[in-house]
Design an enzyme around this catalytic site. Structure first.
Site, PDB file in Angstrom:
ATOM      1  N   SER A   1       1.932   2.853   0.814  1.00 52.65           N
ATOM      2  CA  SER A   1       0.277   3.541   0.730  1.00 52.65           C
ATOM      3  C   SER A   1       0.521   4.719   0.368  1.00 52.65           C
ATOM      4  CB  SER A   1      -0.370   3.180   1.918  1.00 52.65           C
ATOM      5  OG  SER A   1      -1.877   3.737   1.595  1.00 52.65           O
TER       6      SER A   1
ATOM      7  N   TYR B   1      -1.934   4.440  11.177  1.00 54.46           N
ATOM      8  CA  TYR B   1      -1.573   3.626   9.953  1.00 54.46           C
ATOM      9  C   TYR B   1      -0.856   4.628   9.066  1.00 54.46           C
ATOM     10  CZ  TYR B   1      -2.818   1.598   5.384  1.00 54.46           C
ATOM     11  OH  TYR B   1      -2.446   1.092   4.339  1.00 54.46           O
TER      12      TYR B   1
END
Ligand SMILES: NC(=O)c1ccc[n+]([C@@H]2O[C@H](COP(=O)([O-])OP(=O)(O)OC[C@H]3O[C@@H](n4cnc5c(N)ncnc54)[C@H](OP(=O)(O)O)[C@@H]3O)[C@@H](O)[C@H]2O)c1
Length: 270
Positions: free
Chosen positions: A145, A158
């Site tokens: 990501s 995250y």
């Protein structure tokens, strides 16, 4: 050559195939002729998706329910990777986020996030590479990501799990260099999916439409990158040199870190 006479590309295992990016991967890979093993926790959804894909495309699609935040779930998928010689592609896509500062994030959420985003991805990457090296063929796709590049408010764990995916997957690319096995790292930016609800995404709503990509565009760009032989694919990054400069600078930084003498600014010159 017609589809029926074309060489079948083998079986693709897609984790997190019950929604979002993984569901679109499943559809696009079925369209490319892959048989599918669809992995997630919600078996009812997987079965519905598998049935629909089998109706639309001349492929086999199987639902394999597994909770990849548990050792049992990881073992189920690892065994499939090792034992099924038809598996030629693994898309390590399952992952989740939660939008909270660390101090407000429940311990079990942190544990599950690290277990899924890091432990499962690592174990399945290993199982895939062992099998693919043995078969002298195969492709591993890991979904990282943009959030792994720099701290972003509200996603301390995250973002860090995705920083792990970035470094880890690049390391694997060194391991397979010179072999027929391929490893692609995919770095989506912001993509519309159920993942935002899972993260408690109400707070993400204000993101302008102009910066949020569809799952279809994300996956189509990722597959185009794979077709072009890209090792790192960032679907929403227009100036690819920003990424290649970052990778090059990180390698320079690594080398610069090795020196026996403390840096002059610490005033320890003896
Ligand atoms: N959306 C974005 O903006 C964005 C941006 C960058 C990267 N990504 C990454 O893209 C990947 C897919 O995310 P998405 O946006 O498509 O989210 P999503 O729609 O929420 O999909 C996540 C998938 O992972 C599965 N999953 C969740 N926990 C699992 C577990 N314990 N075991 C097995 N499967 C599990 C979910 O299925 P079940 O609930 O049925 O298990 C679902 O199929 C993730 O790795 C995410 O970090 C997303």
């Amino acid at each position: 050559m017609t589809q029926s006479h074309a060489k079948k590309p083998g079986t693709a295992i897609v984790t997190g195939a019950s929604s979002g990016i993984g569901k679109v991967y499943a559809e696009r890979l079925a369209a490319r002729g892959y048989d599918l093993v669809l992995v997630a926790r919600r078996q009812d959804r997987l079965q519905r998706i598998a049935a629909e894909l089998q109706q639309r495309f001349p492929v086999n699609a199987e639902a394999l329910a597994a909770d990849l935040s548990t050792p049992d779930g990881i073992r189920t998928v690892s065994e499939r990777l090792s034992k099924d010689a038809a598996v030629s592609l693994l898309v390590n896509n399952a992952g989740f986020s939660t939008l909270k500062p660390l101090t407000q994030t429940p311990d079990d959420t942190i544990e599950r996030m690290i277990a899924l985003n890091i432990t499962a991805l690592t174990a399945l990457s290993k199982a895939a590479l062992v099998a693919f090296k043995d078969r002298d063929a195969g492709t591993l796709v890991n979904i990282g990501s943009g959030a792994g590049f720099s701290p972003y408010p509200g996603i301390p764990v995250y973002g860090s799990t995705k920083a792990y995916v970035f470094l880890f997957t690049q390391s694997l690319q060194h391991e397979v260099a010179g072999t027929p096995v391929k490893v692609q790292l995919v770095l989506p930016g912001a993509v519309i999916s159920e993942g935002w609800e899972v993260a408690g995404g109400g707070d993400l709503d204000p993101l302008p439409e102009s910066i949020v990509m569809t799952t279809e565009d994300c996956v189509d760009a990722a597959l185009s990158g794979l077709d072009q032989g890209e090792t790192v694919t960032a679907p929403s990054l227009h100036d690819a040199s920003v990424l290649s400069d970052h990778v090059a600078l990180s390698a320079t930084l690594l080398q610069a870190m090795f020196d026996a003498k403390p840096a002059e600014r610490y005033g320890l010159t003896r």
